[in-house]
Design an enzyme around this catalytic site. Structure first.
Site, PDB file in Angstrom:
ATOM      1  N   HIS A  72      -4.327  28.729  46.930  1.00 17.04           N
ATOM      2  CA  HIS A  72      -3.941  29.522  45.752  1.00 17.04           C
ATOM      3  C   HIS A  72      -5.119  29.748  44.799  1.00 17.04           C
ATOM      4  CE1 HIS A  72      -3.569  25.361  44.405  1.00 17.04           C
ATOM      5  NE2 HIS A  72      -3.615  25.794  43.160  1.00 17.04           N
ATOM      6  N   ASN A 124      11.629  52.675  43.774  1.00 19.50           N
ATOM      7  CA  ASN A 124      12.550  53.726  43.369  1.00 19.50           C
ATOM      8  C   ASN A 124      12.152  54.217  41.969  1.00 19.50           C
ATOM      9  OD1 ASN A 124      15.089  53.900  41.437  1.00 19.50           O
ATOM     10  ND2 ASN A 124      15.692  54.756  43.422  1.00 19.50           N
ATOM     11  N   CYS A 157      14.893  55.689  49.576  1.00 20.71           N
ATOM     12  CA  CYS A 157      16.317  55.566  49.278  1.00 20.71           C
ATOM     13  C   CYS A 157      17.040  56.912  49.317  1.00 20.71           C
ATOM     14  CB  CYS A 157      16.487  54.927  47.895  1.00 20.71           C
ATOM     15  SG  CYS A 157      15.559  55.808  46.627  1.00 20.71           S
TER      16      CYS A 157
HETATM   17  C1  LIG Z   1      15.417  47.905  52.327  1.00 18.55           C
HETATM   18  C2  LIG Z   1      14.813  47.437  51.027  1.00 18.55           C
HETATM   19  C3  LIG Z   1      13.808  48.170  50.463  1.00 18.55           C
HETATM   20  C4  LIG Z   1      13.244  47.780  49.255  1.00 18.55           C
HETATM   21  N1  LIG Z   1      12.205  48.519  48.737  1.00 18.55           N
HETATM   22  C5  LIG Z   1      11.678  48.164  47.554  1.00 18.55           C
HETATM   23  C6  LIG Z   1      10.619  48.921  47.007  1.00 18.55           C
HETATM   24  O1  LIG Z   1      10.130  49.909  47.578  1.00 18.55           O
HETATM   25  N2  LIG Z   1      10.111  48.535  45.818  1.00 18.55           N
HETATM   26  C7  LIG Z   1      10.579  47.449  45.140  1.00 18.55           C
HETATM   27  O2  LIG Z   1      10.086  47.163  44.057  1.00 18.55           O
HETATM   28  N3  LIG Z   1      11.578  46.703  45.657  1.00 18.55           N
HETATM   29  C8  LIG Z   1      12.146  47.017  46.844  1.00 18.55           C
HETATM   30  N4  LIG Z   1      13.138  46.257  47.365  1.00 18.55           N
HETATM   31  C9  LIG Z   1      13.588  45.067  46.640  1.00 18.55           C
HETATM   32  C10 LIG Z   1      12.613  43.912  46.792  1.00 18.55           C
HETATM   33  O3  LIG Z   1      12.380  43.657  48.142  1.00 18.55           O
HETATM   34  C11 LIG Z   1      13.147  42.691  46.060  1.00 18.55           C
HETATM   35  O4  LIG Z   1      13.176  42.919  44.663  1.00 18.55           O
HETATM   36  C12 LIG Z   1      12.372  41.445  46.360  1.00 18.55           C
HETATM   37  O5  LIG Z   1      12.909  40.369  45.601  1.00 18.55           O
HETATM   38  C13 LIG Z   1      10.912  41.586  46.033  1.00 18.55           C
HETATM   39  O6  LIG Z   1      10.281  40.358  46.237  1.00 18.55           O
HETATM   40  P1  LIG Z   1       8.728  40.134  46.047  1.00 18.55           P
HETATM   41  O7  LIG Z   1       8.325  40.857  44.818  1.00 18.55           O
HETATM   42  O8  LIG Z   1       8.564  38.673  45.883  1.00 18.55           O
HETATM   43  O9  LIG Z   1       8.067  40.617  47.261  1.00 18.55           O
HETATM   44  C14 LIG Z   1      13.718  46.621  48.585  1.00 18.55           C
HETATM   45  C15 LIG Z   1      14.735  45.871  49.189  1.00 18.55           C
HETATM   46  C16 LIG Z   1      15.266  46.276  50.395  1.00 18.55           C
HETATM   47  C17 LIG Z   1      16.357  45.433  51.019  1.00 18.55           C
END
Ligand SMILES: Cc1cc2nc3c(=O)[nH]c(=O)nc-3n(C[C@H](O)[C@H](O)[C@H](O)COP(=O)(O)O)c2cc1C
Length: 393
Positions: A72, A124, A157
């Site tokens: 880290h 989105n 989406c």
């Molecule tokens: C199919 C799918 C698509 C997603 N696409 C996005 C995206 O493009 N941008 C985003 O901010 N979150 C998206 N999400 C939600 C995130 O994956 C979610 O908030 C997750 O907790 C992010 O974790 P992280 O920031 O630790 O990687 C998506 C979720 C799913 C199931």
């Protein structure tokens, strides 16, 4: 060419994660070392097998990793630059709030901001327009993060709006350009002519070709170049500000005037400056009937005065050292002397034995003694471009 050789490539949970693979693949093909760290969510979108296959390196995701507990901190220090691509709304908001609950975000808390941090959001349009996300992005920019803002377009989406992640080639080009446009570099080129009388002079063999090749390479990258060249030296093909000099005295006056007036990021001092000038220059033409004795006076080293005379006190300096020996200890001493006298940041060393019409070999040496060898003028120009881009971005 990509300006960074070691990239910490972070991926968070967005459907745009597949586009990161194309960017990683392009970087690896260019010889960039890429270490991927993915959030646990990101690994739902692309597999560690794909990322490891592309980079040849194990993908990290967890803070607690047997035998690699200091990742880290270490992974950030290892890299020349960090790219978070895609950056999810969650990652952006957590990072702005100082939350460090996985390796991607803990590494951000430990980030050393002397290295660039590029953030490539993908989400989105409502998530992108959300006041929380907007405030977080502003906060991250204040911290020094460089945000490559998303485009408008159709989103995964099915909605249409702003939030669509940039395409891999756009990201690549923007990172190459970030921080370069408009930055100023001064290149000196060619050899001085020390007048004996009104028609004769003492000169040297410098053509300015190497400096012109370097200038062209950095002009192409978006730097604003001032090319201070001897009257007979060749000029770069690219657009730049060209100023000519003749003698040591003329070069000295012009060099110090430009350095005091403009704020240069880099000075590449490639001119071959005479160590001696004629003590008494005769006005008119000396009669050639008799033997002639010339008394030469020693000139001070201009390179030692560059940093002191610069408006930008943080200017970086590249000096050149031409030697005529195969004795490595003599070379090392000569290079060390330049570093000490001039506070240069890099020295380009070449030896007469390695320069011919078709060959120009040598090495770029940094203050710590690290060496990058070059095989010809064009290779030297590319490597100098890389050095200055890594330092100035
Ligand atoms: C199919 C799918 C698509 C997603 N696409 C996005 C995206 O493009 N941008 C985003 O901010 N979150 C998206 N999400 C939600 C995130 O994956 C979610 O908030 C997750 O907790 C992010 O974790 P992280 O920031 O630790 O990687 C998506 C979720 C799913 C199931």
């Amino acid at each position: 060419m990509f300006p960074f050789r070691k990239i910490l490539f972070k991926i968070s949970g967005s459907i745009a994660a597949f586009k990161a693979c194309a960017l990683i693949s392009r970087l690896v093909k260019e010889g960039v070392e890429v270490q991927v760290v993915a959030t646990p969510s990101a690994l739902n979108f692309i597999g560690a097998a794909t990322l490891e296959g592309l980079t040849g390196k194990k993908v990290f995701s967890e803070v607690f990793h047997d035998g690699q507990m200091m990742n880290h901190i270490y992974l950030d220090r290892w890299s020349n630059a960090v790219i978070l691509c895609p950056a999810s709304a969650n990652a952006i908001n957590q990072m702005a709030a100082g939350i460090a609950d996985d390796l991607v975000k803990t590494l951000f808390m430990a980030h050393d901001f002397t290295r660039p941090y590029f953030l490539v959001p993908a989400m989105n349009e409502k998530m992108w327009a959300h006041p929380a996300t907007k405030a977080s992005v502003n906060k991250l920019v204040e911290y020094g993060v460089r945000v490559l803002s998303p485009n408008s377009g159709s989103l995964a989406c099915g909605e249409v709006g702003e939030g669509r992640m940039l395409e891999p080639d756009e990201i690549y080009n923007l990172i190459c350009e970030t921080g370069i446009n408009g930055k100023k570099v001064l290149v000196t080129a060619g050899g001085t002519r020390e007048p004996i009388d009104s028609v004769r002079f003492i000169g040297n063999t410098s053509t300015g070709n190497t400096a012109a090749a370097i200038a062209d390479e950095i002009i192409r990258s978006g730097y604003e170049v001032t090319f201070l060249k001897s009257e007979s030296a060749n000029s770069p093909k690219g657009k730049c500000n060209i100023i000519s000099f003749s003698s040591f005295k003329d070069l000295k006056n012009k060099l110090f005037k430009i350095l005091a007036k403009e704020s240069f990021e880099f000075v590449i001092h490639a001119a071959a400056v005479s160590d001696y000038s004629v003590e008494k220059v005769v006005s008119g033409k000396i009669e050639s009937a008799n033997e002639l004795n010339l008394r030469l006076k020693r000139n001070p080293k201009l390179i030692s005065e560059i940093k002191k005379n610069s408006k930008n006190k943080r200017v970086k300096l590249i000096g050149f050292k031409l030697t005529d020996t195969e004795d490595r200890s003599v070379i090392d001493l000569a290079v060390k002397k330049i570093f000490l006298q001039s506070q240069a940041d890099f020295v380009v060393h070449n030896d007469l034995s390695l320069i011919s019409e078709n060959e120009h070999r040598g090495e770029i040496i940094d203050k710590d003694g690290n060496k990058k060898s070059f095989s010809d003028k064009s290779d030297l120009a590319k490597k100098i471009k890389r050095v200055i881009t890594e330092v100035s971005i």
